[in-house]
Design a protein around this motif. Structure first.
Motif, PDB file in Angstrom:
ATOM      1  N   LYS A 143      -0.325   0.988   7.549  1.00 33.01           N
ATOM      2  CA  LYS A 143      -1.488   0.113   7.070  1.00 33.01           C
ATOM      3  C   LYS A 143      -0.990  -1.083   7.114  1.00 33.01           C
ATOM      4  N   ASN A 174      -1.124  -2.497  10.515  1.00 39.35           N
ATOM      5  CA  ASN A 174      -2.657  -2.451  10.774  1.00 39.35           C
ATOM      6  C   ASN A 174      -3.346  -3.789  10.546  1.00 39.35           C
ATOM      7  N   THR A 175      -3.063  -4.051   9.207  1.00 39.63           N
ATOM      8  CA  THR A 175      -3.444  -5.122   8.337  1.00 39.63           C
ATOM      9  C   THR A 175      -2.880  -6.433   8.377  1.00 39.63           C
ATOM     10  N   PRO A 183       0.782  -1.257  -0.057  1.00 35.17           N
ATOM     11  CA  PRO A 183      -0.086  -0.048   0.102  1.00 35.17           C
ATOM     12  C   PRO A 183       0.787   1.159   0.058  1.00 35.17           C
ATOM     13  N   ASP A 243       3.104   2.684   2.908  1.00 37.68           N
ATOM     14  CA  ASP A 243       2.044   2.965   3.914  1.00 37.68           C
ATOM     15  C   ASP A 243       2.337   2.109   5.314  1.00 37.68           C
ATOM     16  N   LYS A 251       5.415   5.977  12.088  1.00 33.47           N
ATOM     17  CA  LYS A 251       5.999   6.399  10.945  1.00 33.47           C
ATOM     18  C   LYS A 251       7.241   7.169  10.775  1.00 33.47           C
ATOM     19  N   ARG A 253      -5.072   6.357  14.081  1.00 31.98           N
ATOM     20  CA  ARG A 253      -4.568   5.242  13.453  1.00 31.98           C
ATOM     21  C   ARG A 253      -3.875   4.164  14.093  1.00 31.98           C
TER      22      ARG A 253
END
Length: 787
Positions: A119, A122-123, A97, A116, A144, A715
Motif C-alpha cells: 500500500k 501503491n499510494t 498503513p 503494508d 512483499k 495488487r
C-alpha cells in the motif's frame, strides 16, 4: 551542642549515598576510558565499518579465432529501496498503513501488526511515476516477500530499462525517496540465437543464503551463475573474483565515506573449438524453409575439435537476461517443437549410417575382405530378415564390403554382424562413443544413446541372452540402437582419418584477460590446447582394410552402376571435391508417434579429410533426398571459406522457427531456387525388422531453470485509467544517465514531503560512485539482518 533532627540525618545519608554513587561512576568512567581504552577502541572500530560485496564481471566466451560470442553490457534497472520508502511515507503521513499477520516468534505463531509495504508503494510511489508515464505493473507478492526477507537489498521494479525510460528519469524530478537507477553488468549474447544450444544462459543463484561467502559481508550482492551448457560447465573460470567495499560509519550510525575498495577481478575468457563462420553456415543451412526440426555437427577428423553444432528450432538466450518473463518461458515449454532441446546431442535410431560401425567391427575380426551372398533375405531363429531388394523380388548376389556399403545391402550386414558377433559391434560402438556421455564437453543436456550388446543385456537382465536376431537388428542400426548426430559425426571422422578415435573437444583453451593460460592449483594448465586420442584401430586393422571401408563410402556418393547398382548418396556430393558418405532413414517413435529420421554422414576431401559431418532431419522421407543436400550445402561453403572464395559476415540470428515443424519432407527443395527435387531414397531404410525405438530427447533439468520473472498480480497492476500525466519539461540538453536520482523539491506541497535535497540513497552510497554532497547522509535503518 546542636542536635540533628531525624530529617537532617536522612538528608545527610541521602547526600552521602549520592556522593558514593557519583564516585563509583567516576571510577568506572576512569576504568573504561583509561585502563580499558584499547579494548573498547578496538570494539568501536569493528562496529564502525560496513562490508559490501561487489559482484565480479564474467569473462567472455569466444570462438577458436577469438571472435567474441558472449560479452557483458550495462543494464539499467529502476530499483526501490523499500526501507527508504517506508521511512519517507512515515514522515509525510505521520503513520504507516498496517497489516495483521501471523509470524513465527520464538517458535510460536503470533498475530503482529506489520507495515503494508504494498500500500505504501501503491499510494506513495506509483502515482508520481504515473504522472511521468513511468509506472509499470509489478508482482506485489514478490515485492512483499523481498521486503520481509531481504529489505536491505533493493527491489528491482523495472529490469533492463530502455533508453526513453532512462531519459525520463534523468530529465524529470521524481521527487521520491528510495527510487534509484542502478547500473550493473549483464550477459549479452551478441548474435542472438546463434549457437544458443552450445552457449547456454546464466541466472541468479537459487538460494543466496547457501552461498559459501554470504556471512562475510554486511550487504551481499551475488554473482550470476551459469545455468546450462558452456556457461554452466565453465562457470568456475568465467566467474572471476568479487570485490569488497568498506564503508565507515560514525557513532551516530551515519555512513560517512569509503574506507577502501578492493576492485573485483574479471573472469577468464573461454575459447571454444567452434569456428563462428562455420557455425553460421550450419545455422543458416538448417533454416531452410522446409526444415522444421533437425541438427548438424561438423568436426575436424584430425583432432576431434567440434567446429560447429546446431539444432533447430532454436531460442534466443538474451530473453533470459536479466530474467525471463513467465510468458516467454511458458511459450518455450508449450512449443510442440521444443526449441530448448539440443537435437545434436539427443539419441535417434541411426539406421543405415550405423553400418559403418558394423563394418569396422567386422574388419577387427578379419572380415573386411569377406564376401557374403544376398538372396533377398536370411533366416535367424524363427524370423526371416529381408533385404530391401526383396520387395521387388530381387537379390544382390555376392558382394564385398565396399559394394555392400554402396547399395546398403541389409543381407550383407546381417551376416557380417553375426560373423563378427554382438561383442565386437558393442565394443567398436563404445570406442566411437555410442552409449556414453562426453561429460567433459560441458553440454549438460546430452544423451548417451544406446549401444546394445551382450554386456548391456546382461547388466539389464539377469538371464538376458543375446541372439543372432539381436545381432541382425543391431547390424543395420535398428532395434534399440540410438545415437546422436555428435556420435555419428565422430564415427565418420574416425573412418575419414584412417581409424583414430579422438575425444571430442568443445573448449579449446581458457585464458586470463592478460592472455596467460589459467592454471590449476598444482600449476598445470587447466584446459590444455591439445587433442586426446580415445582409441586407435590401426592396431587391429590394416591400412588396406580401412581403405576398403572408406572406398565404400566414396562409392555411395560417386558411383553409378557397378555391382549391386547405384550409390544412394549422389545428392551429398560437394562440387569440385571428392566426397564420401552414407545415407540412412531410420524408423523412430517420438512420444508414441511413428516417424522417419533422415540421416547423412560424410567427410571431405576424400584424400585429405578436413571436415566430417552428420546431418539428422526428423520427418525426412529419405537420407539421400533430405539430409544429403543439407550436408552438401554446408560442406561446399566450408571448402569455399577455406579456399578464400567465400566470406562470412556474422549477423545476429532470430530463433529458428517453423509454423509446421512436424510436417513430413519427401525431398528437400534446392537451396538456391527452392524448386522441388526428385527423391533419392536409400531403399534399404524402408525395411523395419524390429519395433521402432523411442528417441532420447535432451531436456532442461531443475538446476538449469532460469530466473523466471512472475507476471504482475492484482495488487501490482497500475490503474492507468486514473493516471494523471503531466507534460514533460522541455529541455535542449541531451539526457544524461545518472546512477541515482536525487530528491529535489519542486513544489511547495512536496517541499514538506521530500527528503533533503542532494541526499544519496543508502544503497547508492554503498554500491554507487561517490559524488560531492553538502548534506549529511541518511543513516541506514536499524535492522537485524546482515544480508
Amino acid at each position: 551542642m546542636a542536635r540533628f533532627s531525624r530529617s537532617d540525618f536522612r538528608l545527610f545519608l541521602f547526600g552521602l549515598f549520592m556522593l558514593m554513587a557519583l564516585g563509583i561512576i567516576i571510577v568506572r568512567l576512569w576504568v573504561v576510558q583509561v585502563i580499558d581504552h584499547e579494548k573498547y577502541a578496538k570494539r568501536v572500530g569493528s562496529h564502525s565499518e560496513l562490508s559490501v560485496r561487489i559482484p565480479s564481471v564474467r569473462g567472455e566466451i569466444r570462438d577458436r579465432n577469438g571472435i567474441p560470442l558472449v560479452q557483458n553490457r550495462a543494464s539499467y534497472n529502476v530499483d526501490f529501496y523499500l526501507p527508504d520508502m517506508v521511512s519517507g511515507y512515515r514522515k509525510r503521513m505521520g503513520s504507516l498503513p498496517l497489516l495483521n499477520e501471523q509470524r513465527n516468534i520464538h517458535g510460536m505463531k503470533r498475530d503482529v501488526d506489520v507495515s503494508d509495504v504494498i500500500k505504501i508503494v501503491n499510494t506513495g510511489v506509483i502515482p508520481r511515476l504515473q504522472e511521468l508515464d513511468l509506472a509499470r505493473d509489478y508482482n506485489a507478492a514478490r515485492l512483499k516477500k523481498h521486503y520481509d526477507t531481504n529489505s536491505l537489498v533493493p527491489f528491482t521494479y523495472i529490469e533492463d530499462v530502455d533508453f526513453p525510460t532512462i531519459a525520463k528519469f534523468s530529465e524529470h524530478d521524481v521527487g521520491l525517496p528510495g527510487v534509484d537507477i542502478s547500473v550493473k553488468p549483464v550477459r549479452e549474447y551478441l548474435y542472438g540465437a546463434f549457437a544458443a544450444h552450445i552457449l547456454g544462459y546464466v541466472g541468479m543463484p537459487v538460494d543466496i543464503n547457501e552461498l559459501p561467502d554470504v556471512r562475510k559481508f554486511n550487504f551481499y550482492q551475488p554473482d550470476v551463475e551459469g545455468k546450462a551448457q558452456i556457461e554452466k560447465a565453465m562457470d568456475v573460470y568465467l566467474r572471476g573474483k568479487p570485490g569488497v567495499r568498506i564503508l565507515k560509519r560514525n557513532a551516530k550510525n551515519i555512513i560517512e565515506d569509503d574506507e577502501h575498495i578492493v576492485a573485483p577481478e574479471p573472469g577468464a575468457n573461454v575459447y571454444l573449438t567452434i569456428d563462428a563462420r562455420i557455425q553460421y553456415i550450419v545455422e543458416q543451412a538448417l533454416r531452410h524453409p522446409s526444415i522444421g526440426r533437425g541438427a548438424a555437427v561438423v568436426v575436424d577428423p584430425n583432432n576431434g575439435d567440434i567446429l560447429a553444432m546446431a539444432s533447430v528450432p532454436s531460442f534466443d538466450p538474451n530473453i533470459f537476461i536479466p530474467s525471463v518473463s513467465t510468458k516467454d518461458w511458458t511459450g518455450l515449454m508449450k512449443d510442440e517443437a521444443v526449441p530448448l532441446v539440443n537435437r545434436a546431442v539427443s539419441g535417434f535410431p541411426p539406421g543405415s549410417t550405423f553400418k559403418i560401425v558394423t563394418a569396422m567391427a567386422g574388419a577387427t575380426k578379419g572380415l573386411a575382405n569377406q564376401k557374403f551372398t544376398c538372396n533377398g533375405g536370411i533366416q535367424y531363429g524363427n524370423h526371416y530378415f529381408k533385404c530391401w531388394i526383396a520387395k521387388n523380388h530381387g537379390r544382390h548376389g555376392s558382394l564385398g564390403l565396399s559394394d555392400a556399403l554402396k547399395v546398403s545391402c541389409n543381407c550383407f550386414f546381417y551376416q557380417m554382424g553375426n560373423a563378427a558377433g554382438g561383442e565386437a559391434m558393442e565394443r567398436v560402438g563404445g570406442i566411437v562413443g555410442m552409449g556414453h556421455r562426453y561429460d567433459h564437453l560441458g553440454l549438460s543436456d546430452q544423451k548417451e544413446g544406446i549401444m546394445p550388446g551382450p554386456a548391456r543385456r546382461r547388466e539389464r537382465y539377469a538371464n538376458g541372452r543375446w541372439t543372432s536376431g539381436d545381432s541382425a537388428n543391431t547390424s543395420i542400426g535398428q532395434g534399440s540402437v540410438l545415437a546422436s548426430p555428435l556420435q555419428m559425426a565422430l564415427a565418420y571422422a574416425m573412418v575419414a582419418n584412417g581409424g583414430t578415435a579422438y575425444e571430442p573437444r568443445l573448449v579449446k583453451k581458457v585464458l586470463h584477460p592478460d592472455g596467460t593460460p589459467v592454471r590449476n592449483e598444482d600449476g598445470s594448465i587447466a584446459v590444455p590446447d591439445e587433442p586426446t586420442i580415445r582409441y586407435d584401430l590401426h592396431q587391429e586393422m590394416s591400412p588396406e582394410q580401412i581403405e576398403e571401408l572408406r572406398r565404400g563410402l566414396w562409392k555411395v556418393v560417386n558411383e553409378r552402376g557397378g555391382a549391386g547398382g547405384n550409390g544412394t548418396g549422389s545428392k551429398g556430393k560437394v562440387p569440385g571435391w571428392e566426397t564420401a558418405g552414407k545415407t540412412g532413414t531410420a524408423q523412430a517413435s517420438n512420444k508414441g508417434q511413428p516417424e522417419s529420421i533422415a540421416w547423412f554422414c560424410s567427410f571431405v576431401p576424400y584424400d585429405n579429410p578436413r571436415y566430417a559431418i552428420a546431418v539428422m532431419i526428423p520427418g525426412g522421407g529419405g537420407g539421400g533426398a533430405v539430409a544429403a543436400p543439407v550436408s552438401a550445402h554446408i560442406l561446399k561453403q566450408c571448402m569455399e571459406l577455406e579456399s578464400g572464395k567465400l566470406t562470412v559476415a556474422l549477423k545476429p540470428l532470430a530463433p529458428a522457427h517453423s509454423d509446421h515443424p512436424n510436417a513430413p519432407i519427401a525431398a528437400l527443395p534446392d537451396y538456391d531456387t527452392l524448386a522441388a527435387t526428385s527423391a533419392d531414397v536409400d531403399p534399404s531404410d524402408t525395411v523395419q525388422t524390429a519395433p521402432a525405438s523411442d528417441v532420447q530427447m535432451s531436456s532442461t533439468t531443475a538446476s538449469e531453470r532460469p530466473d523466471i520473472r512472475p507476471e504482475a498480480d492484482e495488487r501490482g497492476r497500475v490503474r492507468r485509467a486514473t493516471a494523471v500525466r503531466s507534460k514533460p519539461t522541455p529541455t535542449k540538453k541531451a539526457p544524461v544517465v545518472r546512477r541515482a536520482v536525487p530528491v529535489k523539491p519542486t513544489e511547495r506541497k512536496r517541499e514538506e514531503e521530500a527528503q533533503p535535497a542532494e541526499r544519496d540513497n543508502f544503497f547508492q552510497r554503498m554500491f554507487g560512485p561517490r559524488r560531492p554532497s553538502h548534506s549529511k547522509p541518511t543513516p541506514p535503518p536499524q535492522r537485524g539482518s546482515r544480508h
